[in-house]
Design a protein around this motif. Sequence first.
Motif, PDB file in Angstrom:
ATOM      1  N   ARG A  29     -22.729  63.701  30.840  1.00 20.46           N
ATOM      2  CA  ARG A  29     -23.913  63.112  31.443  1.00 20.46           C
ATOM      3  C   ARG A  29     -24.877  64.254  31.748  1.00 20.46           C
ATOM      4  N   GLY A  30     -25.997  64.248  31.048  1.00 13.95           N
ATOM      5  CA  GLY A  30     -26.905  65.382  31.155  1.00 13.95           C
ATOM      6  C   GLY A  30     -28.260  65.024  31.722  1.00 13.95           C
ATOM      7  N   ARG A  31     -28.894  66.016  32.289  1.00  6.13           N
ATOM      8  CA  ARG A  31     -30.263  65.900  32.757  1.00  6.13           C
ATOM      9  C   ARG A  31     -31.022  67.142  32.295  1.00  6.13           C
ATOM     10  N   VAL A  32     -32.260  66.943  31.871  1.00  3.71           N
ATOM     11  CA  VAL A  32     -33.074  68.037  31.354  1.00  3.71           C
ATOM     12  C   VAL A  32     -34.242  68.280  32.297  1.00  3.71           C
ATOM     13  N   THR A  33     -34.484  69.535  32.631  1.00  4.98           N
ATOM     14  CA  THR A  33     -35.663  69.901  33.405  1.00  4.98           C
ATOM     15  C   THR A  33     -36.412  71.008  32.669  1.00  4.98           C
ATOM     16  N   GLY A  34     -37.687  71.161  33.023  1.00  2.00           N
ATOM     17  CA  GLY A  34     -38.524  72.150  32.362  1.00  2.00           C
ATOM     18  C   GLY A  34     -39.113  71.671  31.056  1.00  2.00           C
ATOM     19  N   LEU A  35     -39.100  70.357  30.837  1.00  2.00           N
ATOM     20  CA  LEU A  35     -39.636  69.835  29.570  1.00  2.00           C
ATOM     21  C   LEU A  35     -41.112  70.154  29.388  1.00  2.00           C
ATOM     22  N   GLU A  36     -41.819  70.341  30.495  1.00  2.00           N
ATOM     23  CA  GLU A  36     -43.238  70.682  30.384  1.00  2.00           C
ATOM     24  C   GLU A  36     -43.431  72.011  29.650  1.00  2.00           C
ATOM     25  N   HIS A  37     -42.424  72.881  29.713  1.00  2.00           N
ATOM     26  CA  HIS A  37     -42.504  74.153  29.001  1.00  2.00           C
ATOM     27  C   HIS A  37     -42.159  73.993  27.522  1.00  2.00           C
ATOM     28  N   ALA A  38     -41.356  73.001  27.200  1.00  2.00           N
ATOM     29  CA  ALA A  38     -40.842  72.851  25.837  1.00  2.00           C
ATOM     30  C   ALA A  38     -41.718  71.978  24.950  1.00  2.00           C
ATOM     31  N   ARG A  39     -42.548  71.133  25.543  1.00  2.00           N
ATOM     32  CA  ARG A  39     -43.266  70.132  24.738  1.00  2.00           C
ATOM     33  C   ARG A  39     -44.139  70.753  23.660  1.00  2.00           C
ATOM     34  N   SER A  40     -44.951  71.730  24.029  1.00  6.92           N
ATOM     35  CA  SER A  40     -45.870  72.311  23.049  1.00  6.92           C
ATOM     36  C   SER A  40     -45.132  73.015  21.911  1.00  6.92           C
ATOM     37  N   PRO A  41     -44.153  73.898  22.192  1.00  4.18           N
ATOM     38  CA  PRO A  41     -43.416  74.506  21.077  1.00  4.18           C
ATOM     39  C   PRO A  41     -42.703  73.480  20.204  1.00  4.18           C
ATOM     40  N   LEU A 148     -38.884  80.369  23.252  1.00  5.71           N
ATOM     41  CA  LEU A 148     -38.613  79.341  24.251  1.00  5.71           C
ATOM     42  C   LEU A 148     -37.240  79.609  24.874  1.00  5.71           C
ATOM     43  N   PRO A 149     -37.191  80.093  26.121  1.00  8.37           N
ATOM     44  CA  PRO A 149     -35.900  80.311  26.771  1.00  8.37           C
ATOM     45  C   PRO A 149     -35.259  78.979  27.137  1.00  8.37           C
ATOM     46  N   MET A 150     -33.950  78.881  26.976  1.00  5.36           N
ATOM     47  CA  MET A 150     -33.248  77.657  27.345  1.00  5.36           C
ATOM     48  C   MET A 150     -31.818  77.982  27.750  1.00  5.36           C
ATOM     49  N   THR A 151     -31.270  77.136  28.602  1.00 10.12           N
ATOM     50  CA  THR A 151     -29.920  77.368  29.097  1.00 10.12           C
ATOM     51  C   THR A 151     -29.326  76.057  29.580  1.00 10.12           C
ATOM     52  N   TYR A 152     -28.059  76.102  30.006  1.00 12.31           N
ATOM     53  CA  TYR A 152     -27.447  74.926  30.623  1.00 12.31           C
ATOM     54  C   TYR A 152     -26.296  75.376  31.500  1.00 12.31           C
ATOM     55  N   SER A 153     -25.834  74.465  32.343  1.00 16.94           N
ATOM     56  CA  SER A 153     -24.622  74.665  33.116  1.00 16.94           C
ATOM     57  C   SER A 153     -23.902  73.329  33.206  1.00 16.94           C
ATOM     58  N   ALA A 154     -22.647  73.387  33.632  1.00 11.90           N
ATOM     59  CA  ALA A 154     -21.821  72.181  33.706  1.00 11.90           C
ATOM     60  C   ALA A 154     -21.083  72.137  35.032  1.00 11.90           C
ATOM     61  N   VAL A 177     -29.565  70.894  31.611  1.00 17.08           N
ATOM     62  CA  VAL A 177     -30.279  71.719  30.639  1.00 17.08           C
ATOM     63  C   VAL A 177     -31.622  72.101  31.240  1.00 17.08           C
ATOM     64  N   ILE A 178     -31.991  73.367  31.123  1.00 16.24           N
ATOM     65  CA  ILE A 178     -33.272  73.830  31.659  1.00 16.24           C
ATOM     66  C   ILE A 178     -34.003  74.638  30.595  1.00 16.24           C
ATOM     67  N   PHE A 179     -35.269  74.298  30.384  1.00 22.07           N
ATOM     68  CA  PHE A 179     -36.151  75.073  29.529  1.00 22.07           C
ATOM     69  C   PHE A 179     -37.018  75.979  30.399  1.00 22.07           C
ATOM     70  N   GLY A 180     -37.196  77.209  29.958  1.00 20.15           N
ATOM     71  CA  GLY A 180     -38.028  78.151  30.687  1.00 20.15           C
ATOM     72  C   GLY A 180     -39.427  78.237  30.113  1.00 20.15           C
ATOM     73  N   LYS A 181     -40.215  79.122  30.696  1.00 17.65           N
ATOM     74  CA  LYS A 181     -41.597  79.302  30.252  1.00 17.65           C
ATOM     75  C   LYS A 181     -41.630  80.049  28.921  1.00 17.65           C
ATOM     76  N   GLU A 211     -30.604  78.951  38.145  1.00 15.79           N
ATOM     77  CA  GLU A 211     -31.026  77.640  38.653  1.00 15.79           C
ATOM     78  C   GLU A 211     -30.076  76.548  38.176  1.00 15.79           C
ATOM     79  N   ALA A 212     -29.690  76.593  36.904  1.00 14.66           N
ATOM     80  CA  ALA A 212     -28.757  75.591  36.372  1.00 14.66           C
ATOM     81  C   ALA A 212     -27.405  75.684  37.066  1.00 14.66           C
ATOM     82  N   ASP A 213     -26.927  76.897  37.310  1.00 12.82           N
ATOM     83  CA  ASP A 213     -25.639  77.065  37.977  1.00 12.82           C
ATOM     84  C   ASP A 213     -25.683  76.565  39.419  1.00 12.82           C
ATOM     85  N   ARG A 214     -26.825  76.775  40.095  1.00 12.41           N
ATOM     86  CA  ARG A 214     -26.933  76.332  41.498  1.00 12.41           C
ATOM     87  C   ARG A 214     -26.864  74.821  41.631  1.00 12.41           C
TER      88      ARG A 214
END
Length: 221
Positions: A29-41, A148-154, A177-181, A211-214
């Motif tokens: 079950r996943g949640r994505v944040t930082g999509l505002e950074h990923a949309r344009s690329p 485009l930096p990206m990462t995840y944690s579980a 999942v988190i996308f960076g600037k 941030e993902a780990d926290r």
Amino acid sequence: MKIKLNETQWELVGIFGKLLLDLIFGTARGRVTGLEHARSPMRSGQFIAAIWHSRILMLSYLFKGWNATAMVSRSEDGEIIARVVQRQGYETVRGSSSRGGLRALTTMIRHLRAGRTAIIIPDGPTGPRFRVKSGVITLAKKTGLPILPMTYSAERAKIFASWDRFVLPYPFTRCRVIFGKPLTVPPDADADAEEACRVRLEAELNRITAEADRVFGHPSL
């Protein structure tokens, strides 16, 4: 200790590796944040995805089927990763800062100029952990594409006692999942400007990973 497998056995590594990831992330079950950074690329269809070595699994799963090429080291760990991502539909280019790096970088530039997206592991193949090496900066400078930096944690995962503390989530766990600037490297960047871009990318990847780990109360995986 070296893994000595024949070609058939390596093919099985790829098949079962892909099936394992389908099981894990198909039930997560996943949640994505930082999509505002990923949309344009992502809308452009071309970018350079930068992912820490320990966080490649979920992101390779999410991007399977994209028109993407992954740069994977010639190490034994790299062979495992290469076999799995090839089964996920990626092209692979083999090389790293320590082995075949210049040839691999030249091939990646050719793939990107042909319209593909790149996946780069900037702290591979053997670390230091969470330290960006310069190859990804050179690739961005030569192609003009954003990184485009990206990462995840579980929430629940097996953390291996490897140099990178590799993360293998358990099935049915929660993931973030988190996308960076995004970062663009100017085509006329000198050595100082390239180093500044490298430091910025490293800081952003570390920021979003922490941030993902926290989210799941992990002090630092």
